[in-house]
Design a protein around this motif. Sequence first.
Motif, PDB file in Angstrom:
ATOM      1  N   GLY A 176     -12.128  -8.741  -0.439  1.00 52.25           N
ATOM      2  CA  GLY A 176     -11.373  -7.663   0.179  1.00 52.25           C
ATOM      3  C   GLY A 176     -11.247  -7.826   1.676  1.00 52.25           C
ATOM      4  N   VAL A 177     -12.311  -8.262   2.317  1.00 50.05           N
ATOM      5  CA  VAL A 177     -12.305  -8.430   3.773  1.00 50.05           C
ATOM      6  C   VAL A 177     -11.366  -9.564   4.189  1.00 50.05           C
ATOM      7  N   PHE A 178     -11.381 -10.663   3.418  1.00 44.76           N
ATOM      8  CA  PHE A 178     -10.614 -11.840   3.814  1.00 44.76           C
ATOM      9  C   PHE A 178      -9.286 -11.987   3.071  1.00 44.76           C
ATOM     10  N   ASP A 179      -8.869 -10.964   2.339  1.00 44.00           N
ATOM     11  CA  ASP A 179      -7.564 -10.987   1.660  1.00 44.00           C
ATOM     12  C   ASP A 179      -7.398 -12.254   0.819  1.00 44.00           C
ATOM     13  N   GLN A 230       0.872  -8.241 -18.717  1.00 38.17           N
ATOM     14  CA  GLN A 230       1.629  -7.563 -17.674  1.00 38.17           C
ATOM     15  C   GLN A 230       0.787  -7.298 -16.430  1.00 38.17           C
ATOM     16  N   VAL A 231      -0.402  -6.715 -16.605  1.00 41.58           N
ATOM     17  CA  VAL A 231      -1.213  -6.378 -15.427  1.00 41.58           C
ATOM     18  C   VAL A 231      -1.723  -7.643 -14.742  1.00 41.58           C
ATOM     19  N   THR A 232      -2.003  -8.688 -15.522  1.00 37.16           N
ATOM     20  CA  THR A 232      -2.446  -9.940 -14.904  1.00 37.16           C
ATOM     21  C   THR A 232      -1.315 -10.574 -14.115  1.00 37.16           C
ATOM     22  N   SER A 233      -0.101 -10.533 -14.651  1.00 25.33           N
ATOM     23  CA  SER A 233       1.059 -11.072 -13.934  1.00 25.33           C
ATOM     24  C   SER A 233       1.273 -10.334 -12.624  1.00 25.33           C
ATOM     25  N   GLU A 234       1.123  -9.021 -12.645  1.00 23.15           N
ATOM     26  CA  GLU A 234       1.295  -8.235 -11.422  1.00 23.15           C
ATOM     27  C   GLU A 234       0.197  -8.567 -10.409  1.00 23.15           C
ATOM     28  N   ALA A 235      -1.023  -8.775 -10.894  1.00 22.26           N
ATOM     29  CA  ALA A 235      -2.122  -9.133  -9.997  1.00 22.26           C
ATOM     30  C   ALA A 235      -1.893 -10.514  -9.385  1.00 22.26           C
ATOM     31  N   LEU A 236      -1.363 -11.435 -10.176  1.00 20.44           N
ATOM     32  CA  LEU A 236      -1.061 -12.772  -9.664  1.00 20.44           C
ATOM     33  C   LEU A 236       0.004 -12.711  -8.584  1.00 20.44           C
ATOM     34  N   SER A 237       0.980 -11.853  -8.787  1.00 16.33           N
ATOM     35  CA  SER A 237       2.030 -11.694  -7.788  1.00 16.33           C
ATOM     36  C   SER A 237       1.454 -11.216  -6.454  1.00 16.33           C
ATOM     37  N   LYS A 238       0.525 -10.271  -6.506  1.00 18.23           N
ATOM     38  CA  LYS A 238      -0.106  -9.772  -5.279  1.00 18.23           C
ATOM     39  C   LYS A 238      -0.982 -10.838  -4.619  1.00 18.23           C
ATOM     40  N   ALA A 239      -1.546 -11.713  -5.450  1.00 18.01           N
ATOM     41  CA  ALA A 239      -2.413 -12.764  -4.917  1.00 18.01           C
ATOM     42  C   ALA A 239      -1.626 -13.883  -4.252  1.00 18.01           C
ATOM     43  N   LYS A 240      -0.327 -13.958  -4.551  1.00 14.64           N
ATOM     44  CA  LYS A 240       0.471 -15.065  -4.034  1.00 14.64           C
ATOM     45  C   LYS A 240       1.590 -14.631  -3.091  1.00 14.64           C
ATOM     46  N   SER A 250      -2.708  -3.309   3.769  1.00 15.03           N
ATOM     47  CA  SER A 250      -3.101  -4.682   4.060  1.00 15.03           C
ATOM     48  C   SER A 250      -2.253  -5.323   5.139  1.00 15.03           C
ATOM     49  N   GLY A 251      -1.204  -4.639   5.556  1.00 14.19           N
ATOM     50  CA  GLY A 251      -0.350  -5.211   6.595  1.00 14.19           C
ATOM     51  C   GLY A 251       0.432  -6.408   6.114  1.00 14.19           C
ATOM     52  N   GLY A 252       0.724  -6.448   4.828  1.00 14.16           N
ATOM     53  CA  GLY A 252       1.533  -7.532   4.297  1.00 14.16           C
ATOM     54  C   GLY A 252       0.741  -8.738   3.850  1.00 14.16           C
ATOM     55  N   ALA A 253      -0.567  -8.639   3.731  1.00 12.69           N
ATOM     56  CA  ALA A 253      -1.400  -9.768   3.309  1.00 12.69           C
ATOM     57  C   ALA A 253      -1.410  -9.882   1.788  1.00 12.69           C
ATOM     58  N   ILE A 254      -1.747 -11.092   1.317  1.00 12.76           N
ATOM     59  CA  ILE A 254      -2.019 -11.234  -0.101  1.00 12.76           C
ATOM     60  C   ILE A 254      -3.259 -10.405  -0.410  1.00 12.76           C
ATOM     61  N   ARG A 255      -3.368  -9.938  -1.648  1.00 10.07           N
ATOM     62  CA  ARG A 255      -4.467  -9.038  -1.974  1.00 10.07           C
ATOM     63  C   ARG A 255      -5.119  -9.406  -3.305  1.00 10.07           C
ATOM     64  N   PRO A 256      -6.433  -9.259  -3.390  1.00  5.72           N
ATOM     65  CA  PRO A 256      -7.117  -9.409  -4.679  1.00  5.72           C
ATOM     66  C   PRO A 256      -6.896  -8.170  -5.537  1.00  5.72           C
ATOM     67  N   THR A 257      -7.276  -8.267  -6.812  1.00  2.13           N
ATOM     68  CA  THR A 257      -7.165  -7.148  -7.750  1.00  2.13           C
ATOM     69  C   THR A 257      -8.372  -7.168  -8.677  1.00  2.13           C
ATOM     70  N   LEU A 258      -8.861  -6.000  -9.018  1.00  2.39           N
ATOM     71  CA  LEU A 258      -9.888  -5.856 -10.057  1.00  2.39           C
ATOM     72  C   LEU A 258      -9.228  -5.274 -11.296  1.00  2.39           C
ATOM     73  N   ILE A 259      -9.306  -5.995 -12.395  1.00  2.12           N
ATOM     74  CA  ILE A 259      -8.772  -5.531 -13.676  1.00  2.12           C
ATOM     75  C   ILE A 259      -9.936  -5.193 -14.594  1.00  2.12           C
ATOM     76  N   GLU A 260      -9.926  -3.994 -15.114  1.00  2.70           N
ATOM     77  CA  GLU A 260     -10.898  -3.599 -16.139  1.00  2.70           C
ATOM     78  C   GLU A 260     -10.184  -3.556 -17.481  1.00  2.70           C
ATOM     79  N   ALA A 261     -10.487  -4.509 -18.335  1.00  2.00           N
ATOM     80  CA  ALA A 261      -9.875  -4.584 -19.661  1.00  2.00           C
ATOM     81  C   ALA A 261     -10.816  -3.917 -20.668  1.00  2.00           C
ATOM     82  N   VAL A 262     -10.423  -2.737 -21.127  1.00  2.00           N
ATOM     83  CA  VAL A 262     -11.264  -1.951 -22.038  1.00  2.00           C
ATOM     84  C   VAL A 262     -11.088  -2.483 -23.455  1.00  2.00           C
ATOM     85  N   GLN A 263     -12.177  -2.922 -24.056  1.00  2.00           N
ATOM     86  CA  GLN A 263     -12.115  -3.586 -25.361  1.00  2.00           C
ATOM     87  C   GLN A 263     -13.455  -3.430 -26.070  1.00  2.00           C
TER      88      GLN A 263
END
Length: 373
Positions: A176-179, A230-240, A250-263
Motif C-alpha cells: 500500500g505504501v509503495f503502490d 471479473q474481480v481479478t481482471s479488475e484488480a489486474l487493471s488497477k495493478a497495471k 492514490s494520485g493516479g498510481a497503480i494500486r494493489p487489491t485485496l480479494i476475499e473469495a468466500v468459498q
Amino acid sequence: MSVSLDPRDRVQILDEEGTVREGATVPDIEDDSLVEMYREMRLARHFDGRAVSLQRQGRMGTYPPLSGQEAAQVGSAMALEDDDWLFPSYREHAAAHVRGVGLDRTLRYWMGDERGNAHRGLNVFPVAVPIATQVLHATGAAWASDLHGDDAAFLCYFGDGATSEGDFHEGLNFAGVFDLPAIFFCNNNQWAISVPRERQTASETLAQKARAYGFEGVQVDGMDPLAVYQVTSEALSKAKSPDSAGDDGSGGAIRPTLIEAVQYRFGAHTTADDPSVYRDDDEVERWKRKDPIPRLETYLRDRGILDDESVATIGRSIEDEVAEAIEAAEGTERPAPTEMFDSVLAERTERLDEQAAHLERLRARYGDEELLE
C-alpha cells in the motif's frame, strides 16, 4: 476507496443454480475459454480425488485437497496475462496447472520430489507450505518489478488463516505504501485447519482489512468462476493501469487489491486431518449446494456451449490426462535421499554437508528400507 463490508455487496454473477443474477454483467469471455474454464475445474476435481486415493494407498505423502475451491483458482488464474506472476500457497494445484505446471510435477512434489516444485520457464513461484510467507515474497517481487519498470502483476494466494499472521500485515502495508502491482487473493474457505473464520478475527469481512493499508478490498463469491474472473481482471487493471483521476486517493498510481473469495473446502485441510472432529455434515452439505462445477455447467448448457456429448468427451479426456500424469510421476526415477539437503539454501553449508554425509553412512549400514521403517 471502496471496501466491501456488507455481505450483500459480495460480487456474484451466477446464483447457486447457475443462472445469471438479475442486473449482473457477465464478463466478456470467448466460448472456447469458457469451455476451458469448465474443463480445468473438472480436471482439478478429478485430479484431487485421485491424489487423495494415492495418499491413502501409501503412494504419496500428505496432500492438501482443493475440492470446492476450483472456481476461485481457475477463474483467477485465467484472468492473468502471460507476463504476470502467480504465487501459490500449498493448495493451488488448479491455478498452477492453468499457468502451465503439469499435474505430474504437482504429484512428484507431494511424493517428496523437490524437483516437482521447480517451475523454470513459468511465472509460477514454488509452493509455500509455511503460512503467509509467500505474501512477503510476492510483495518483494512486485516491488522489484515496479523498480525495473516492468508491466507485470503479481497474484498471491493465501488462506483465511494467513490473515492472522504478521507476514500478511507487513506485506500488505508495504504494498500500500509503495503502490505495488500486487493482487492479494484470500481463499476464505471458512476453516484454518480446525479454527473457524469467526475465531480468527473480529472483522466483519476479511476484505475490509485492505482499508488499513490504503487500498481497495473486495469480497466475491469464490464458488462463482465468472465473478472471480471479473474481480481479478479488475484488480489486474488497477495493478497495471494508473487511475489518472486518482479517485482512491492514490494520485493516479497503480494500486494493489485485496480479494476475499468466500468459498468452502469440501474435504480435509490435508490428508492428515479429520474434519469430522470440528465440523458437522450438515454444514458441508449446505456448502455443496453451491458447488462451482454444476453451476458453470448449467450456465454453459443454457447458452448452448455444452451438451451431453461434449460433457462426456471432456470427462473421458480428463480421466486419461490424470491417469497419464500419475503414470509419469510414478515412473520418474526417485531422487537420492541426500538431495533433500540441496534445496535448503542456494549453496550447501558445512553443516548441511555433515548431515548429508551422516545420512549416507546410515544408508550404507542399514539400507533405505530399514531406515524408512
